[in-house]
Design a protein around this motif. Structure first.
Motif, mmCIF file in Angstrom:
data_model
loop_
_atom_site.group_PDB
_atom_site.id
_atom_site.type_symbol
_atom_site.label_atom_id
_atom_site.label_comp_id
_atom_site.label_asym_id
_atom_site.label_seq_id
_atom_site.Cartn_x
_atom_site.Cartn_y
_atom_site.Cartn_z
ATOM 1 N N ALA A 1 0.807 -1.232 0.000
ATOM 2 C CA ALA A 1 0.000 0.000 0.000
ATOM 3 C C ALA A 1 0.836 1.276 0.000
ATOM 4 O O ALA A 1 0.344 2.332 -0.374
ATOM 5 N N THR B 1 -8.771 1.952 -1.853
ATOM 6 C CA THR B 1 -7.897 3.043 -1.433
ATOM 7 C C THR B 1 -8.458 4.408 -1.832
ATOM 8 O O THR B 1 -9.202 4.529 -2.809
ATOM 9 N N VAL C 1 4.254 9.137 4.856
ATOM 10 C CA VAL C 1 4.660 10.368 5.522
ATOM 11 C C VAL C 1 4.758 10.232 7.046
ATOM 12 O O VAL C 1 5.697 10.762 7.652
ATOM 13 N N THR D 1 11.340 15.954 5.878
ATOM 14 C CA THR D 1 11.353 16.265 4.439
ATOM 15 C C THR D 1 9.922 16.408 3.932
ATOM 16 O O THR D 1 9.176 15.423 3.862
ATOM 17 N N TYR E 1 7.662 16.985 0.828
ATOM 18 C CA TYR E 1 7.743 16.948 -0.642
ATOM 19 C C TYR E 1 6.865 18.056 -1.213
ATOM 20 O O TYR E 1 5.757 18.308 -0.710
ATOM 21 N N ARG F 1 -4.150 15.509 3.073
ATOM 22 C CA ARG F 1 -4.382 14.091 3.339
ATOM 23 C C ARG F 1 -5.307 13.953 4.536
ATOM 24 O O ARG F 1 -5.345 14.820 5.407
#
Ligand SMILES: O=c1ccn([C@@H]2O[C@H](COP(=O)(O)OP(=O)(O)O[C@H]3OC[C@@H](O)[C@H](O)[C@H]3O)[C@@H](O)[C@H]2O)c(=O)[nH]1
Length: 287
Positions: free
Chosen positions: A113, A152, A223, A238, A240, A247
């Motif tokens: 996933a 998903t 993440v 970090t 991106y 999210r």
């Protein structure tokens, strides 16, 4: 004609037996207690991060669980504590190959996933979602099991609607680096609904959003685990892109609880999101 005299205790036993059979046939007639038959449940991908939490819950509930996992991202350690329990079976098997099992229910979770993992071997990812799901639906049809597909949030692709309603069809790039997973899961959803419409299989579809919790691999690549690992190493986090991407995050035990509700629901809606409110990645970093 000769009649036999039936003694009183025998009459009582016959009445009690009839009552017991009536309860087994009509559990709703039982007043104050229910006779619940333990179920035999197949969990594909049951040694994985989410799957193993589902297995814990099913075993705790008293059901028998068969886990089928190829250990690509799943780990034996995740289900180790059930080894030796007669209600638990672990089978190393890749669902891309058919398997014959006698089960009452199927929870189909097998598929990497995390973007890092599903992009590692994209052809294998789409094969797992298409051929693997086809095999599991074939099994559900043969044994008459209700089938829950874990899909998903990525079926919405790069969505043009926020937040996404279940009725939104998404905005997916069919040739992008994520399409092995996005399109694979979309096809898995299509197969699930076609088996329902053409073969009458009872199906449920859960669209899972970004999930975190215990047993997530440190190198999972998502993440939450990245940020936790970086924070523990006292490294900068970090982010991106510009960090404005949003999210919806959920804790694994909440997700497993939602699976249970979706599986049990009697009114078939085509699919359910398993989501909470959205946050953007920058906001998330500031927690
Ligand atoms: O170190 C990182 C990792 C990720 N990110 C960003 O954080 C966001 C979330 O990325 P993740 O890698 O956690 O995963 P995604 O949310 O894209 O997909 C994940 O959640 C939804 C599930 O359906 C998918 O199966 C799962 O992979 C992305 O915008 C990503 O670019 C960072 O900023 N830094």
């Amino acid at each position: 004609m000769k009649y036999e005299v039936v003694h009183c205790p025998s009459v009582l036993i016959i009445i009690a037996t009839l009552f017991f059979h009536l309860l087994l046939l009509q559990p709703s007639l039982s007043v104050g207690f229910k006779i619940k038959k333990p179920k035999r449940i197949l969990v594909t991908g049951g040694a994985g991060f989410v799957g193993s939490h589902l297995v814990d819950r099913l075993i705790q509930r008293g059901d028998s669980v068969i886990v089928v996992d190829n250990f690509f991202t799943g780990r034996k350690e995740n289900v180790m504590h059930h080894l030796g329990n007669p209600k638990f079976e672990l089978i190393r098997h890749d669902i891309v190959e058919p398997i014959l099992l006698e089960v009452d229910q199927i929870y189909h979770l097998a598929c990497p996933a995390s973007p890092v993992h599903y992009k590692f071997n994209p052809v294998k990812t789409i094969k797992t979602n298409v051929v693997g799901t086809l095999n599991m639906l074939g099994l559900a049809k043969r044994v008459g099991a209700r089938f829950l597909l874990t899909s998903t949030s990525e079926v919405y692709g790069d969505p043009l609607q926020h937040p996404q309603a279940e009725t939104y069809w998404g905005n997916v790039n069919p040739i992008g680096v994520r399409s092995c997973y996005d399109e694979g899961k979309r096809t898995a959803e299509t197969l699930t609904m076609d088996y329902h419409r053409s073969a009458g299989i009872e199906v449920r579809i859960a669209r899972i959003f970004n999930t975190h919790g215990p047993r997530m691999c440190i190198d999972d690549g998502r993440v939450v685990s990245n940020f936790v690992a970086q924070a523990l190493r006292k490294e900068p986090l970090t982010v991106y892109g510009d960090g404005k991407q949003t999210r919806s995050f959920q804790y694994v035990s909440d997700l497993v609880f939602i699976f249970h509700i979706i599986y049990k629901m009697e009114n078939l809606m085509e699919c359910w999101k398993t989501t909470l409110p959205y946050t953007n990645i920058f906001h998330f970093v500031s927690y």
